[in-house]
Design a protein around this motif. Structure first.
Motif, mmCIF file in Angstrom:
data_model
loop_
_atom_site.group_PDB
_atom_site.id
_atom_site.type_symbol
_atom_site.label_atom_id
_atom_site.label_comp_id
_atom_site.label_asym_id
_atom_site.label_seq_id
_atom_site.Cartn_x
_atom_site.Cartn_y
_atom_site.Cartn_z
ATOM 1 N N GLU A 48 0.863 -1.723 -0.140
ATOM 2 C CA GLU A 48 0.279 0.217 0.039
ATOM 3 C C GLU A 48 1.381 1.301 -0.258
ATOM 4 O OE1 GLU A 48 -4.634 -1.225 2.026
ATOM 5 O OE2 GLU A 48 -2.415 -1.060 3.354
ATOM 6 N N THR A 49 1.878 0.952 -0.573
ATOM 7 C CA THR A 49 3.224 2.223 -0.629
ATOM 8 C C THR A 49 2.667 2.844 -1.429
ATOM 9 O OG1 THR A 49 4.685 1.269 -1.119
ATOM 10 C CG2 THR A 49 4.817 1.041 0.810
ATOM 11 N N THR A 50 1.760 2.548 -2.748
ATOM 12 C CA THR A 50 1.139 3.093 -3.833
ATOM 13 C C THR A 50 -1.012 2.415 -3.866
ATOM 14 O OG1 THR A 50 2.665 1.596 -5.372
ATOM 15 C CG2 THR A 50 3.481 3.824 -4.963
ATOM 16 N N VAL A 51 -1.499 3.031 -4.208
ATOM 17 C CA VAL A 51 -2.228 3.131 -4.903
ATOM 18 C C VAL A 51 -2.924 3.815 -5.784
ATOM 19 C CG1 VAL A 51 -3.519 2.370 -1.675
ATOM 20 C CG2 VAL A 51 -3.399 4.478 -2.842
ATOM 21 N N TRP A 52 -3.704 3.404 -6.417
ATOM 22 C CA TRP A 52 -4.619 3.589 -7.462
ATOM 23 C C TRP A 52 -6.318 4.251 -6.907
ATOM 24 C CZ3 TRP A 52 -4.980 -0.945 -11.217
ATOM 25 C CH2 TRP A 52 -3.063 -1.879 -11.523
ATOM 26 N N VAL A 53 -6.106 5.364 -8.066
ATOM 27 C CA VAL A 53 -7.341 5.709 -8.246
ATOM 28 C C VAL A 53 -7.530 6.073 -9.229
ATOM 29 C CG1 VAL A 53 -8.229 8.409 -7.623
ATOM 30 C CG2 VAL A 53 -6.632 6.943 -5.801
ATOM 31 N N GLU A 54 -9.387 5.408 -9.917
ATOM 32 C CA GLU A 54 -9.805 5.135 -10.788
ATOM 33 C C GLU A 54 -11.209 6.427 -11.129
ATOM 34 O OE1 GLU A 54 -11.280 1.073 -11.348
ATOM 35 O OE2 GLU A 54 -9.461 0.101 -11.872
ATOM 36 N N ALA A 55 -10.516 7.480 -11.865
ATOM 37 C CA ALA A 55 -11.665 8.592 -11.763
ATOM 38 C C ALA A 55 -12.719 8.212 -12.818
ATOM 39 C CB ALA A 55 -10.386 10.068 -11.665
ATOM 40 N N ARG A 56 -13.207 8.549 -13.072
ATOM 41 C CA ARG A 56 -14.220 8.694 -13.830
ATOM 42 C C ARG A 56 -14.593 10.403 -14.695
ATOM 43 N NH1 ARG A 56 -15.474 3.084 -15.339
ATOM 44 N NH2 ARG A 56 -14.711 2.291 -13.674
ATOM 45 N N GLY A 76 1.367 8.725 -4.141
ATOM 46 C CA GLY A 76 2.271 7.462 -3.179
ATOM 47 C C GLY A 76 1.589 7.226 -1.827
ATOM 48 N N ASN A 77 1.945 6.735 -0.720
ATOM 49 C CA ASN A 77 0.430 6.629 0.027
ATOM 50 C C ASN A 77 1.509 6.110 1.104
ATOM 51 O OD1 ASN A 77 -2.402 6.144 1.649
ATOM 52 N ND2 ASN A 77 -1.924 4.352 0.917
ATOM 53 N N ALA A 78 2.570 6.759 1.394
ATOM 54 C CA ALA A 78 3.846 6.648 2.379
ATOM 55 C C ALA A 78 2.970 7.410 3.776
ATOM 56 C CB ALA A 78 5.289 7.509 2.481
ATOM 57 N N ASP A 79 2.003 8.057 3.807
ATOM 58 C CA ASP A 79 1.261 8.082 4.762
ATOM 59 C C ASP A 79 -0.339 7.099 5.773
ATOM 60 O OD1 ASP A 79 2.783 10.169 6.104
ATOM 61 O OD2 ASP A 79 2.189 11.310 4.770
ATOM 62 N N ASP A 80 -0.396 6.604 4.914
ATOM 63 C CA ASP A 80 -1.344 5.533 4.827
ATOM 64 C C ASP A 80 -2.783 5.600 4.942
ATOM 65 O OD1 ASP A 80 -2.287 2.388 4.991
ATOM 66 O OD2 ASP A 80 -2.356 2.812 7.333
ATOM 67 N N ASP A 81 -2.788 7.390 3.900
ATOM 68 C CA ASP A 81 -4.325 8.129 4.186
ATOM 69 C C ASP A 81 -5.826 7.391 3.750
ATOM 70 O OD1 ASP A 81 -2.937 10.283 6.006
ATOM 71 O OD2 ASP A 81 -2.604 11.047 4.141
ATOM 72 N N PHE A 82 -5.009 6.328 2.148
ATOM 73 C CA PHE A 82 -5.408 5.938 1.244
ATOM 74 C C PHE A 82 -6.321 4.593 1.316
ATOM 75 C CE2 PHE A 82 -4.190 10.057 -0.670
ATOM 76 C CZ PHE A 82 -4.800 11.026 -0.617
ATOM 77 N N HIS A 83 -7.249 4.627 1.817
ATOM 78 C CA HIS A 83 -7.032 2.985 1.767
ATOM 79 C C HIS A 83 -8.424 2.167 0.272
ATOM 80 C CE1 HIS A 83 -5.362 2.405 5.276
ATOM 81 N NE2 HIS A 83 -5.868 3.329 5.316
ATOM 82 N N ALA A 84 -8.121 1.265 -0.638
ATOM 83 C CA ALA A 84 -9.583 0.374 -1.180
ATOM 84 C C ALA A 84 -10.756 0.804 -0.514
ATOM 85 C CB ALA A 84 -9.016 -0.747 -2.082
#
Length: 410
Positions: free
Chosen positions: A253-261, A311-319
């Motif tokens: 989870e150090t990187t995540v994806w965002v699927e924008a519409r 990037g998600n080094a601070d763990d702010d984003f989750h699936a």
């Protein structure tokens, strides 16, 4: 105002003193001492002015340790303290200022850094070694399984390994070439069968080292194929599972994806590699870029998907989180620029907070054009200066309290 209050108190004290003196010397007033008493009162009032003048320099002097530029005042905060308070910073640098549009999006795991773990044969779950949310390293044990098929394969390997050792010790001069080759191939096939059933190489080696057929119990471990966070562990002890049933999912989870519409028109305005930023649930904007564009419209929403990696080094984003994604369009001139969150108003002037060692000082700046969440810094600070970008209002409050304390701490 404070000076006038002190003067008034001094005058009242003087009046009380003079009044007492007059009552005690009433008769002497008629004998020529009245003028002396009036002069005494006048001198006392003048003394009040002098006392107040002596105190004035201390109230406006600079506090011990000095002030920062422009607005004045600074605070001491170590790197560890800044991290604990969520104070983040960047080095001021050149950036192209472009336009952008906002699109809704959903956070998903980075599928290129995600692995699923499943048994390759029917088995029973006999032991759990992890729980959901736990961070694991590559090679960490996840689940212990037991299988009749595995027990048979383990026993066959031990038998074939012993036969191969016997034939090899006899040598080609004693046994026929065909027997020699058959023994070798049979052992290799038994070894490969265990691996294909999902038994790890280190477990197979340990089994062969014992050479004990009683160790062929059918138990085997599933190991983590990568480091990451356990995001799925859908199984129960004692449960029988079929081949291919996903038991554990691990994601880096150090990187995540965002699927924008996007609408079709928006999709035409961007390209792979376009800069993007995504707003977290705590209001933090994380920088990223478009890595993929979908080429087929979603039949239900009639939108196109743009995949953004952040990037998600601070763990702010989750699936599963819903977020806003800002995607840059077009190209602009480069300029010294900071995130808009870095600039606050202090005493009516745009101000940033510059970090030098453990000191944070407010610096007045001149700003220019703003675009895409960034604002041009025309003057006041130099390229390479470390500037606070988050928790600026906290720093503003702390500095204002410090300055208020300086004005009343006498």
């Amino acid at each position: 105002m404070a000076r006038l209050d002190r003067l008034a108190r001094c005058i009242r004290d003087t009046q009380r003193m003079d009044g007492d003196f007059v009552m005690r010397n009433y008769r002497k007033l008629n004998s020529g001492l009245g003028l002396a008493i009036v002069a005494l009162g006048t001198l006392a009032i003048a003394g009040c002015w002098a006392s107040d003048a002596e105190e004035k320099p201390a109230s406006v002097g600079q506090p011990e340790g000095g002030h920062g530029e422009e607005g004045g005042g600074h605070i001491e905060m170590t790197a560890a303290e800044r991290s604990a308070k969520g104070v983040k910073s960047i080095a001021l640098g050149m950036r192209g200022l472009t336009g952008e549009f906002i699109a809704p999006g959903e956070v998903t795991a980075n599928r290129y850094k995600t692995a699923q773990v499943a048994p390759r044969i029917s088995a029973q779950i006999v032991e759990r070694h992890i729980v959901r949310g736990e961070k694991v390293e590559e090679g960490a044990p996840l689940v212990t399984l037991s299988s009749v098929e595995m027990a048979e394969a383990q026993g066959a390997l031990i038998i074939n390994d012993k036969e191969w050792r016997r034939v090899r010790n006899l040598g080609r001069d004693v046994v026929s070439e065909k027997r020699f080759v058959e023994a070798d191939v049979a052992r290799q096939q038994a070894h490969a069968k265990l691996l294909s059933f999902g038994m790890a190489e280190q477990e197979v080696a340990a089994l062969l080292k014992t050479g004990d057929a009683s160790k062929a119990t059918g138990r085997f471990l599933l190991f983590a194929p990568q480091a990451g966070t356990v995001v799925r562990d859908d199984f129960t002890l004692g449960e029988f599972v079929d081949p291919g049933r996903v038991l554990v999912e691990i994601s880096d989870e150090t990187t995540v994806w965002v699927e924008a519409r996007l609408t079709a028109e928006q999709a035409q305005r961007i390209a792979v590699g376009a800069a993007a930023r995504v707003k977290s649930s705590v209001g933090h904007w994380e920088e990223g870029k478009v890595i993929q564009l979908q080429h087929a419209l979603d039949e239900t929403t009639r939108t196109l998907m743009a995949r953004i990696e952040i990037g998600n080094a601070d763990d702010d984003f989750h699936a599963g989180q819903f977020v806003d994604a800002a995607i840059s369009v077009g190209a602009g001139d480069e300029a010294l620029a900071l995130p808009e969150s870095a600039v606050v108003l202090m005493d009516g002037a745009p101000t940033v907070f510059r970090i030098e060692g453990d000191e944070i000082e407010p610096v007045s700046v001149e700003t220019g054009a703003a675009s895409g969440g960034w604002i041009e810094i025309a003057s006041g600070v130099a390229e390479g200066d470390e500037i606070v970008t988050e928790q600026t209002f906290l720093l503003k409050s702390l500095i204002q309290k410090t300055k208020m304390g300086e004005g009343h701490g006498h």
